[in-house]
Structures are given as C-alpha cells and as structure tokens.
Design a protein around this motif. Structure first.
Motif, PDB file in Angstrom:
ATOM      1  N   UNK A 200      29.982  40.392  51.169  1.00  0.00           N
ATOM      2  CA  UNK A 200      30.750  40.865  50.014  1.00  0.00           C
ATOM      3  C   UNK A 200      29.967  41.906  49.200  1.00  0.00           C
ATOM      4  N   UNK A 201      28.654  41.719  49.102  1.00  0.00           N
ATOM      5  CA  UNK A 201      27.837  42.680  48.350  1.00  0.00           C
ATOM      6  C   UNK A 201      27.837  44.059  49.012  1.00  0.00           C
ATOM      7  N   UNK A 202      28.012  44.090  50.325  1.00  0.00           N
ATOM      8  CA  UNK A 202      28.017  45.365  51.046  1.00  0.00           C
ATOM      9  C   UNK A 202      29.413  45.960  51.173  1.00  0.00           C
ATOM     10  N   UNK A 203      30.426  45.243  50.710  1.00  0.00           N
ATOM     11  CA  UNK A 203      31.808  45.705  50.838  1.00  0.00           C
ATOM     12  C   UNK A 203      32.129  46.720  49.742  1.00  0.00           C
ATOM     13  N   UNK A 204      32.481  47.965  50.129  1.00  0.00           N
ATOM     14  CA  UNK A 204      32.756  48.998  49.107  1.00  0.00           C
ATOM     15  C   UNK A 204      33.857  48.597  48.128  1.00  0.00           C
ATOM     16  N   UNK A 205      34.855  47.889  48.609  1.00  0.00           N
ATOM     17  CA  UNK A 205      35.962  47.517  47.740  1.00  0.00           C
ATOM     18  C   UNK A 205      35.613  46.473  46.700  1.00  0.00           C
ATOM     19  N   UNK A 206      34.408  45.883  46.809  1.00  0.00           N
ATOM     20  CA  UNK A 206      34.000  44.840  45.861  1.00  0.00           C
ATOM     21  C   UNK A 206      32.846  45.290  44.962  1.00  0.00           C
ATOM     22  N   UNK A 207      32.597  46.605  44.886  1.00  0.00           N
ATOM     23  CA  UNK A 207      31.444  47.092  44.119  1.00  0.00           C
ATOM     24  C   UNK A 207      31.541  46.750  42.638  1.00  0.00           C
ATOM     25  N   UNK A 208      32.764  46.664  42.121  1.00  0.00           N
ATOM     26  CA  UNK A 208      32.910  46.408  40.677  1.00  0.00           C
ATOM     27  C   UNK A 208      32.902  44.912  40.356  1.00  0.00           C
ATOM     28  N   UNK A 209      32.880  44.064  41.372  1.00  0.00           N
ATOM     29  CA  UNK A 209      32.849  42.623  41.127  1.00  0.00           C
ATOM     30  C   UNK A 209      31.415  42.227  40.771  1.00  0.00           C
ATOM     31  N   UNK A 210      31.197  41.573  39.638  1.00  0.00           N
ATOM     32  CA  UNK A 210      29.831  41.185  39.253  1.00  0.00           C
ATOM     33  C   UNK A 210      29.171  40.308  40.312  1.00  0.00           C
ATOM     34  N   UNK A 211      27.865  40.453  40.440  1.00  0.00           N
ATOM     35  CA  UNK A 211      27.130  39.679  41.439  1.00  0.00           C
ATOM     36  C   UNK A 211      27.275  38.187  41.182  1.00  0.00           C
ATOM     37  N   UNK A 212      27.262  37.771  39.907  1.00  0.00           N
ATOM     38  CA  UNK A 212      27.378  36.339  39.631  1.00  0.00           C
ATOM     39  C   UNK A 212      28.751  35.806  40.054  1.00  0.00           C
ATOM     40  N   UNK A 213      29.789  36.675  40.038  1.00  0.00           N
ATOM     41  CA  UNK A 213      31.119  36.242  40.470  1.00  0.00           C
ATOM     42  C   UNK A 213      31.161  36.055  41.986  1.00  0.00           C
ATOM     43  N   UNK A 214      30.498  36.958  42.709  1.00  0.00           N
ATOM     44  CA  UNK A 214      30.414  36.804  44.166  1.00  0.00           C
ATOM     45  C   UNK A 214      29.636  35.543  44.509  1.00  0.00           C
ATOM     46  N   UNK A 215      28.550  35.312  43.781  1.00  0.00           N
ATOM     47  CA  UNK A 215      27.760  34.103  44.022  1.00  0.00           C
ATOM     48  C   UNK A 215      28.605  32.854  43.804  1.00  0.00           C
ATOM     49  N   UNK A 216      29.348  32.819  42.707  1.00  0.00           N
ATOM     50  CA  UNK A 216      30.181  31.653  42.410  1.00  0.00           C
ATOM     51  C   UNK A 216      31.270  31.474  43.454  1.00  0.00           C
ATOM     52  N   UNK A 217      31.803  32.600  43.965  1.00  0.00           N
ATOM     53  CA  UNK A 217      32.852  32.518  44.993  1.00  0.00           C
ATOM     54  C   UNK A 217      32.358  31.776  46.223  1.00  0.00           C
ATOM     55  N   UNK A 218      31.063  31.881  46.519  1.00  0.00           N
ATOM     56  CA  UNK A 218      30.523  31.258  47.722  1.00  0.00           C
ATOM     57  C   UNK A 218      29.638  30.049  47.419  1.00  0.00           C
ATOM     58  N   UNK A 219      29.966  29.358  46.347  1.00  0.00           N
ATOM     59  CA  UNK A 219      29.352  28.056  46.115  1.00  0.00           C
ATOM     60  C   UNK A 219      28.025  28.061  45.398  1.00  0.00           C
TER      61      UNK A 219
END
Length: 327
Positions: free
Chosen positions: A277-296
């Motif tokens: 997700x961190x490497x996905x261009x379409x998710x660049x504006x999603x905060x890192x902490x939100x991506x972390x929470x998405x995956x547990x």
C-alpha cells in the motif's frame, strides 16, 4: 519460475495444428478423440506446468469435443484423475450414467478409466478457457470400493478446500514467475493434499485421510483464515486456534515445521500488505498511520519499528523511494 512448456497453435502450420494438439493432450492427459468444426485452422494456447507427479495445464481453445472411448481406454489407461476448472465458458459432460454442465463455480471430475464426452462451451470471444489438473489416482486415498463414484462428482470451489484448490490453480494459470523450479514438487504435494481432503468430504471418507494430509490441509485453512482477517488487530494465535477448534499449543505444533512461527508469519503478512500500500501511487495521500491500522497495527510506533526491522528503513522513507521510482 516453475518448469513448464508452452504450446501455441501459431507456431505450427495450420494443417498440422489440430493433430499436433491432440497428440499433446494424449500425453498430458490420456488419448482422446477430438472433433471440431475448426480443425482446418485450429487456434489453441496451452501451458503445461510440471509439479512433479502432478501437472496443471491452463489452456484456451476454439470449440472442440473430447471423447474417451472404451477402445482408447483398452489401448492406454494412465489411471489418473482429471479435473477441470472453467474460467471462461462452461463444460457439458456426458458419462456412462449421467450428464451434467459445469461453470466457473465447480470442478468437473473425470477418471481416465471411464468413458466420457466433454463439450466445452466457449466464452464471449469464441474460446473456452480453463485449467486442467492431472493427478495419478495412486496418490489419492480413495478406497477402491468408492472409485466408481469419482466420475460425476461436482466439487464446489466457493468455500473450504475447493476454494483453496481453485485459488491455487488460478494463481498458477496467471503465471509462475514468483516460484522457483524446486517449488514444483512442493506445490504438487499441496495440490494432492487439498484434493484428497476435498474428495474425502465429498465421499464421506475423511477419517481415512493420512494424518499428514490432515495436518497440511489444516495449515492451509489456517493460512487462508489469517489472510482474510489481517486487518483485525485482535487476530492472535489464541483467536485463530479458537476459530479452528484447536488449542493454542496444537496450533504452535502445527507451525513447528514451518519456516516461521504463527505470530511471525502473521506479522510478515501484515507488513507485506502495508508495504504494498505504501508503494501504491493511488494511496499516496493516505496517512501512514492509517495504512498501518488497516493492516492490524493500531499503534504507529509499533508499526514503524516492525517495518524498519523487516525492510531496513522506516515506512516514510520507503514511501518516498517508491514515489521517486514511479515518477
């Protein structure tokens, strides 16, 4: 990449395509008669993936009828089981005692020792697409008294072992670049274990499965369960064990022969999803902490520490590098 061979009709003179592919089908599966209105310029593509004693063959071809007759059986019988997973189009199958149609939600079962006629129905582009699976019957724990029940079985791929087997076959059909040649026999063993459990459920012979097959299929079910629940921060070895009606200690014993412990494997799967997700261009504006929470990973600090340990840099640096490489 796994060991595989490729057949393309365009590599063969038009007049020879139909007969050369019939010969290939006879080697891959068993000798059959083929009938088609397109034999003068037959179009077909087939990959044959070698998994040791098991083979998988994704293919696409114009309308054709496959017939395995008593005469062909007397001449040559490899005593194998053939299963087909339709991907585009469907199958109409006639056997000694029944007729049935099969779509993408079920596996068709054929026994090379029994006559059959298969009429694939093409998809919207005029070709049938599917994945064939060849397994020697000697590898499957099917009691001799029940072997005659194999032809005609309809094996669902919507849940359980059928879904796991269909996922693996579809993955192999999409490409084998993520595997090494040495992985072939291991994947073949996985296919045999999944098919053994699937047939045992269909035939009511689950108690006759070897203990090793029980273990392997349970591990596969657990891995699939974990992948479906990675987003849940409450996913732990204890909750996994409870969901599968086993004790936590038995769960840890199941993974004792695996490359990682249960907890380490869960963490690695979560980190890999987050890294993607961190490497996905379409998710660049999603905060890192939100991506972390998405995956547990509900705590950002825990995620950063685990990510740095796994990939040698903090997640913010990884995202920045991925962004530069994509531009």
């Amino acid at each position: 990449m796994l060991v595989e061979s490729v057949y393309r009709s365009e590599d063969v003179p038009a007049a020879d395509r139909f007969d050369s592919w019939r010969t290939l089908v006879g080697r891959t599966h068993a000798p059959v008669d083929l009938i088609s209105d397109h034999r003068d310029d037959f179009r077909v593509f087939q990959r044959t993936v070698d998994l040791g004693s098991v083979s998988v063959w994704p293919s696409s071809f114009q309308p054709v009828i496959f017939r395995r007759t008593p005469e062909l059986i007397r001449k040559s019988d490899p005593e194998g089981l053939h299963l087909t997973l339709p991907l585009e189009g469907s199958l109409y199958v006639s056997r000694e005692r029944d007729e049935a149609s099969y779509g993408p939600r079920s596996l068709n079962v054929l026994d090379t020792s029994h006559p059959f006629e298969v009429r694939p129905v093409a998809g919207s582009d005029g070709r049938h697409r599917g994945v064939g699976l060849e397994v020697p019957l000697a590898l499957l724990p099917v009691p001799e008294r029940l072997r005659d029940r194999l032809p005609g079985l309809r094996l669902s791929v919507e849940e359980g072992f059928g879904a796991l087997l269909a996922q693996l076959l579809t993955q192999l059909a999409n490409g084998t670049g993520s595997y090494r040649p040495a992985d072939g026999p291991r994947l073949g063993n996985l296919v045999v274990d999944l098919l053994s459990a699937l047939l045992a459920n269909a035939l009511g012979t689950h108690d006759s499965l070897p203990s090793q097959t029980h273990r392997q299929t349970l591990v596969l079910r657990i891995r699939a369960f974990v992948r479906q629940h990675l987003h849940d921060p409450r996913l732990t070895p204890r909750t996994i064990a409870a969901a599968h009606h086993i004790s936590p200690s038995y769960l840890h014993r199941l993974f004792a022969d695996e490359e990682e412990t249960v907890a380490a494997w869960i963490r690695a799967q979560r980190l890999e999803r987050a890294r993607h997700d961190l490497a996905e261009p379409g998710l660049r504006t999603v905060p890192i902490h939100a991506i972390a929470a998405r995956w547990g990973f509900p705590r950002a600090a825990d995620f950063t520490r685990a990510f740095r340990t796994a990939y040698g840099m903090p997640p913010s640096d990884y995202r920045n590098r991925a962004t530069l490489h994509s531009e």
